[in-house]
Write an enzyme that holds these catalytic residues in place. Sequence first.
Site, PDB file in Angstrom:
ATOM      1  N   ASP A  42      -7.124  -1.212  -4.574  1.00 27.06           N
ATOM      2  CA  ASP A  42      -8.212  -0.867  -3.657  1.00 27.06           C
ATOM      3  C   ASP A  42      -9.105   0.212  -4.266  1.00 27.06           C
ATOM      4  O   ASP A  42     -10.330   0.175  -4.139  1.00 27.06           O
ATOM      5  CB  ASP A  42      -7.652  -0.357  -2.323  1.00 27.06           C
ATOM      6  CG  ASP A  42      -6.870  -1.412  -1.562  1.00 27.06           C
ATOM      7  OD1 ASP A  42      -7.164  -2.609  -1.737  1.00 27.06           O
ATOM      8  OD2 ASP A  42      -5.969  -1.037  -0.794  1.00 27.06           O
TER       9      ASP A  42
ATOM     10  N   ASP B 277       0.846  -1.189   0.000  1.00 31.15           N
ATOM     11  CA  ASP B 277       0.000   0.000   0.000  1.00 31.15           C
ATOM     12  C   ASP B 277       0.882   1.239   0.000  1.00 31.15           C
ATOM     13  O   ASP B 277       2.000   1.218   0.525  1.00 31.15           O
ATOM     14  CB  ASP B 277      -0.908   0.026   1.227  1.00 31.15           C
ATOM     15  CG  ASP B 277      -1.987  -1.040   1.176  1.00 31.15           C
ATOM     16  OD1 ASP B 277      -2.410  -1.404   0.062  1.00 31.15           O
ATOM     17  OD2 ASP B 277      -2.402  -1.513   2.244  1.00 31.15           O
TER      18      ASP B 277
END
Length: 211
Positions: free
Chosen positions: A181, A147
Amino acid sequence: MKKLSKGAWLIILGVVLVVIDQVIKILVKTNFALGEQIRVFEWFRILFVENEGMAFGMKFGGWVGKLCLSVFRLGLFGALVWWISKLTKSEKTPTGVLVGLTLITAGALGNIIDCLLYGVMFSASDFTQVAHWGDGYAPMLFGKVVDMFYFPLIDTTWPSWVPVLGGSPLRFFEPVFNFADSCVTVGAFYLILFQYKFFATEDKKEDSEKK
């Protein structure tokens, strides 16, 4: 020149999204130490973190949970591909529905690749050194998801006069997430906000066929 079919365009879209996701992740993984960040703007940072596979940095405890999550992702990806393939064959399916589902499917695949391969492709990342190719840190299905997008739109402290919370950190939107995401979130919200009539019609059609 032969015109590309709707299914071919969806495949191209999905591949492009997955490639963008993986290029970003590999660049971050091989150039940032864990926790390293770049301030693009005060409210937007590139911050390298890893998680066990849940969206927006959420955790799913233990190796059993990690394995179940990875297997579930693979099953969900297969189901989405089958569903899109089925809907593509019907001329009544709006293009927006197919694009929304493709966004979700591409996002799911992007994070599946991390879990499936990153553990064997890269060395472990830590707070002092950058990962490199090879010297895997985990078996297949146990890799960590990369991430990097962090939007601390509000990053301050609670005023001292606020009971209990006074002086403690006040941050709005703390999750760190990735491009995959974003694809899942955008696709899901798009379908809910703009394509709900199609799914409501499909539900009614299935109910009538059962009777």
